[in-house]
Design a protein around this motif. Structure first.
Motif, PDB file in Angstrom:
ATOM      1  N   GLY A 269       0.846  -1.204  -0.036  1.00 19.28           N
ATOM      2  CA  GLY A 269       0.080   0.140  -0.005  1.00 19.28           C
ATOM      3  C   GLY A 269       0.727   1.222  -0.001  1.00 19.28           C
ATOM      4  O   GLY A 269       0.365   2.534   0.191  1.00 19.28           O
ATOM      5  N   ARG A 270       2.149   1.317  -0.282  1.00 18.39           N
ATOM      6  CA  ARG A 270       3.083   2.365  -0.023  1.00 18.39           C
ATOM      7  C   ARG A 270       3.019   2.830  -1.520  1.00 18.39           C
ATOM      8  O   ARG A 270       2.992   1.935  -2.378  1.00 18.39           O
ATOM      9  CB  ARG A 270       4.310   2.133   0.449  1.00 18.39           C
ATOM     10  CG  ARG A 270       4.458   1.273   1.665  1.00 18.39           C
ATOM     11  CD  ARG A 270       4.524   2.069   2.865  1.00 18.39           C
ATOM     12  NE  ARG A 270       4.343   1.165   3.945  1.00 18.39           N
ATOM     13  CZ  ARG A 270       4.903   1.491   5.104  1.00 18.39           C
ATOM     14  NH1 ARG A 270       5.796   2.404   5.315  1.00 18.39           N
ATOM     15  NH2 ARG A 270       4.488   0.801   6.208  1.00 18.39           N
ATOM     16  N   ARG A 271       3.099   4.295  -1.666  1.00 18.33           N
ATOM     17  CA  ARG A 271       3.612   4.866  -2.927  1.00 18.33           C
ATOM     18  C   ARG A 271       5.055   5.031  -3.136  1.00 18.33           C
ATOM     19  O   ARG A 271       5.606   5.480  -2.480  1.00 18.33           O
ATOM     20  CB  ARG A 271       2.941   6.252  -3.102  1.00 18.33           C
ATOM     21  CG  ARG A 271       1.649   6.417  -2.954  1.00 18.33           C
ATOM     22  CD  ARG A 271       1.051   8.105  -2.725  1.00 18.33           C
ATOM     23  NE  ARG A 271       1.642   8.337  -1.387  1.00 18.33           N
ATOM     24  CZ  ARG A 271       1.481   9.582  -0.959  1.00 18.33           C
ATOM     25  NH1 ARG A 271       0.815  10.568  -1.556  1.00 18.33           N
ATOM     26  NH2 ARG A 271       1.899   9.993   0.367  1.00 18.33           N
ATOM     27  N   VAL A 272       5.335   4.031  -4.304  1.00 16.82           N
ATOM     28  CA  VAL A 272       6.807   3.746  -4.393  1.00 16.82           C
ATOM     29  C   VAL A 272       7.441   4.351  -5.773  1.00 16.82           C
ATOM     30  O   VAL A 272       6.939   4.258  -6.582  1.00 16.82           O
ATOM     31  CB  VAL A 272       6.996   2.308  -4.191  1.00 16.82           C
ATOM     32  CG1 VAL A 272       8.480   1.969  -4.309  1.00 16.82           C
ATOM     33  CG2 VAL A 272       6.519   1.728  -2.772  1.00 16.82           C
ATOM     34  N   GLY A 273       8.551   4.824  -5.531  1.00 20.01           N
ATOM     35  CA  GLY A 273       9.437   5.146  -6.806  1.00 20.01           C
ATOM     36  C   GLY A 273      10.788   4.213  -6.473  1.00 20.01           C
ATOM     37  O   GLY A 273      11.225   3.714  -5.498  1.00 20.01           O
ATOM     38  N   LEU A 274      11.386   4.267  -7.765  1.00 19.80           N
ATOM     39  CA  LEU A 274      12.749   3.251  -7.981  1.00 19.80           C
ATOM     40  C   LEU A 274      13.550   4.156  -8.633  1.00 19.80           C
ATOM     41  O   LEU A 274      13.255   4.328  -9.927  1.00 19.80           O
ATOM     42  CB  LEU A 274      12.396   2.144  -8.493  1.00 19.80           C
ATOM     43  CG  LEU A 274      13.296   0.879  -8.901  1.00 19.80           C
ATOM     44  CD1 LEU A 274      13.987   0.709  -7.433  1.00 19.80           C
ATOM     45  CD2 LEU A 274      12.920  -0.332  -9.377  1.00 19.80           C
ATOM     46  N   LEU A 275      14.783   4.560  -8.105  1.00 28.11           N
ATOM     47  CA  LEU A 275      16.174   5.135  -8.805  1.00 28.11           C
ATOM     48  C   LEU A 275      17.058   4.136  -9.177  1.00 28.11           C
ATOM     49  O   LEU A 275      17.707   3.604  -7.932  1.00 28.11           O
ATOM     50  CB  LEU A 275      16.402   6.309  -7.870  1.00 28.11           C
ATOM     51  CG  LEU A 275      17.661   7.013  -8.258  1.00 28.11           C
ATOM     52  CD1 LEU A 275      17.449   7.676  -9.821  1.00 28.11           C
ATOM     53  CD2 LEU A 275      18.142   8.073  -7.119  1.00 28.11           C
ATOM     54  N   ASP A 276      17.288   4.091 -10.344  1.00 28.39           N
ATOM     55  CA  ASP A 276      18.565   3.219 -10.754  1.00 28.39           C
ATOM     56  C   ASP A 276      19.865   4.127 -10.619  1.00 28.39           C
ATOM     57  O   ASP A 276      20.189   4.894 -11.599  1.00 28.39           O
ATOM     58  CB  ASP A 276      18.464   2.461 -12.037  1.00 28.39           C
ATOM     59  CG  ASP A 276      19.351   1.664 -12.402  1.00 28.39           C
ATOM     60  OD1 ASP A 276      20.552   1.366 -11.716  1.00 28.39           O
ATOM     61  OD2 ASP A 276      19.108   1.029 -13.586  1.00 28.39           O
ATOM     62  N   ALA A 277      20.610   4.137  -9.574  1.00 29.50           N
ATOM     63  CA  ALA A 277      21.964   4.697  -9.117  1.00 29.50           C
ATOM     64  C   ALA A 277      22.943   4.394  -9.905  1.00 29.50           C
ATOM     65  O   ALA A 277      24.146   4.651  -9.661  1.00 29.50           O
ATOM     66  CB  ALA A 277      21.951   5.007  -7.652  1.00 29.50           C
ATOM     67  N   ASP A 278      22.983   3.013 -10.571  1.00 24.84           N
ATOM     68  CA  ASP A 278      24.112   2.179 -11.183  1.00 24.84           C
ATOM     69  C   ASP A 278      24.248   2.929 -12.465  1.00 24.84           C
ATOM     70  O   ASP A 278      23.687   2.279 -13.318  1.00 24.84           O
ATOM     71  CB  ASP A 278      23.897   0.999 -11.126  1.00 24.84           C
ATOM     72  CG  ASP A 278      25.154   0.173 -11.339  1.00 24.84           C
ATOM     73  OD1 ASP A 278      26.350   0.688 -11.824  1.00 24.84           O
ATOM     74  OD2 ASP A 278      25.203  -1.290 -11.340  1.00 24.84           O
ATOM     75  N   ILE A 279      25.067   4.141 -12.458  1.00 27.94           N
ATOM     76  CA  ILE A 279      25.367   4.657 -13.933  1.00 27.94           C
ATOM     77  C   ILE A 279      26.068   3.843 -14.834  1.00 27.94           C
ATOM     78  O   ILE A 279      25.685   3.663 -16.115  1.00 27.94           O
ATOM     79  CB  ILE A 279      26.112   5.884 -13.658  1.00 27.94           C
ATOM     80  CG1 ILE A 279      25.311   6.953 -12.832  1.00 27.94           C
ATOM     81  CG2 ILE A 279      26.337   6.542 -15.096  1.00 27.94           C
ATOM     82  CD1 ILE A 279      24.191   7.496 -13.282  1.00 27.94           C
ATOM     83  N   TYR A 280      26.872   2.949 -14.330  1.00 20.18           N
ATOM     84  CA  TYR A 280      27.705   2.245 -15.087  1.00 20.18           C
ATOM     85  C   TYR A 280      27.130   0.775 -15.767  1.00 20.18           C
ATOM     86  O   TYR A 280      27.582   0.155 -16.833  1.00 20.18           O
ATOM     87  CB  TYR A 280      29.047   2.000 -14.699  1.00 20.18           C
ATOM     88  CG  TYR A 280      30.080   3.097 -14.392  1.00 20.18           C
ATOM     89  CD1 TYR A 280      30.366   3.913 -15.432  1.00 20.18           C
ATOM     90  CD2 TYR A 280      30.483   3.554 -13.049  1.00 20.18           C
ATOM     91  CE1 TYR A 280      31.185   5.180 -15.279  1.00 20.18           C
ATOM     92  CE2 TYR A 280      31.168   4.694 -13.059  1.00 20.18           C
ATOM     93  CZ  TYR A 280      31.715   5.493 -13.891  1.00 20.18           C
ATOM     94  OH  TYR A 280      32.294   6.310 -13.815  1.00 20.18           O
ATOM     95  N   GLY A 281      26.145   0.276 -15.030  1.00 15.98           N
ATOM     96  CA  GLY A 281      25.451  -0.722 -15.079  1.00 15.98           C
ATOM     97  C   GLY A 281      24.226  -0.606 -14.931  1.00 15.98           C
ATOM     98  O   GLY A 281      23.453  -1.500 -14.049  1.00 15.98           O
TER      99      GLY A 281
END
Length: 381
Positions: free
Chosen positions: A147-159
């Motif tokens: 029930g949470r409002r979720v975001g996802l950040l891909d901080a792996d710039i090289y992969g």
């Protein structure tokens, strides 16, 4: 929309004059690493590190000049140290003396607070190859199931892994020419450098460019109102990881490891990095904990048994759970259909849902502790 080219960008930058030298940035040879991809532009300006702060107006002028071009969707312009700048500062013998007071990097740059985001949870590992992205993505999806409002950040710039594993294609759009709209699937808002470059394109960027890209993916994205932003951290404990730990107000971190000792050694380093930067570690996840034979259902502890659990006990943090090495988890991740999204009631999804429940409890406690510590101002007559 017109197609922007490298020549167009170079032409725009050729009229931006560096007041100090009287030359434009192209003629002066400080323009480096120019990348143009479907309306997204990135480049660096190599300057003397001692002049970094003074050159910020020049960086802004370059960014503004490129943003004015038709067809430009975003611009990433960063300052990097000139190749000979540091050496030129040193005397021929002995060490250079600098009387300026030293300040922590985080104090110099200031914290990054993302509007509308209540909690930020880093999913990290001391090394690559332990399934960190698989855990991060399924954790984000499981928190959404709670029930949470979720975001996802891909901080792996090289992969970057999120575009493929979340089954998302295409490029981010922008409403105002300033902030990107996150890409969405399965009810999760996501952002990744993988949306801006081809999957096979190597990211040959120096550290400052990586940090600038991470900053833009956090601050220049319309995340909206989120209860949790899950950050899939780069593997290891390098400068990018340290910058994230120091500058981003992380609510907590989850460390992922496999049971084998070589992975646990690196996981301990990741744990220590968060400790030194005063980021609470919610606990350890043991990925690829065991293999279940498709025929007999027998468990085989290929990488050893219980290593991450013992490490959590030794470090005094929670053991959040174990995830088996299962073909379904691998296949659904590779095909962009994460198991928690496509088969939430399956036995393969249950470990992630259990881990998410424990992480959610840690988030709630951390936010409650922060609220209790906040000063209360009362006005008396």
């Amino acid at each position: 929309m017109s197609s922007i080219t490298r020549d167009d960008v170079a032409a725009a930058l050729s009229v931006v004059i560096d007041d100090e030298t009287g030359k434009d940035v192209v003629t002066a040879g400080i323009l480096q690493g120019l990348v143009v991809r479907e309306g997204h532009v990135g480049f660096s300006l190599e300057v003397d590190p001692a002049r970094g702060a003074a050159k910020e107006p020049l960086r802004q002028a370059c960014e503004a000049a490129v943003k004015c071009l038709p067809g430009v969707l975003s611009v990433t312009a960063v300052l990097t140290a000139h190749r000979g700048g540091a050496a030129a500062q040193r005397p021929a013998h002995g060490h250079a003396h600098d009387d300026r007071p030293k300040q922590p990097r985080a104090a110099q740059q200031g914290p990054l607070r993302i509007p509308g985001v209540t909690a930020i949870v880093a999913v990290a590992s001391g090394k690559g190859g332990v399934g960190k992205s698989t855990v991060a993505i399924n954790l984000a999806l499981a928190l959404s199931k709670l029930g949470r409002r979720v975001g996802l950040l891909d901080a792996d710039i090289y992969g970057p892994s999120i575009p493929r594993m979340m089954g998302i294609k295409g490029k981010p759009e922008t409403r105002d020419g300033k902030k990107l709209l996150p890409m969405e699937n399965y009810g999760i808002k996501t952002m990744s450098i993988g949306y801006l470059v081809d999957e096979d394109t190597p990211m040959i960027w120096r550290g400052p460019m990586v940090q600038s890209a991470l900053t833009q993916m956090m601050m220049d994205v319309e995340w909206g109102e989120l209860d949790v932003l899950v950050v899939d951290m780069p593997p290891g404990t390098g400068d990018a990881q340290l910058t994230m730990a120091q500058r981003v107000p992380l609510t907590g971190a989850v460390v992922v490891s496999t049971p084998q000792e070589i992975a646990l050694i690196d996981a301990r380093k990741g744990y220590a990095m968060f400790e030194k930067t005063h980021v609470p570690v919610f606990g350890i996840v043991e990925n690829m904990a065991y293999f279940i034979s498709p025929g007999s259902g027998e468990k085989s502890y290929i990488f050893g048994e219980g290593g991450a659990r013992r490490m959590a006990e030794k470090l005094g943090c929670d053991f959040l759970g174990e995830v088996p090495l299962h073909m379904t988890i691998r296949e659904t991740s590779d095909s962009g259909r994460p198991v928690v999204a496509t088969a939430p009631d399956s036995p393969e999804a249950k470990p992630f849902l259990d881990i998410a429940a424990r992480v959610a409890a840690h988030i709630d406690r951390a936010l409650a502790d922060t609220a209790r510590k906040a000063p209360v101002i009362s006005i008396e007559d």
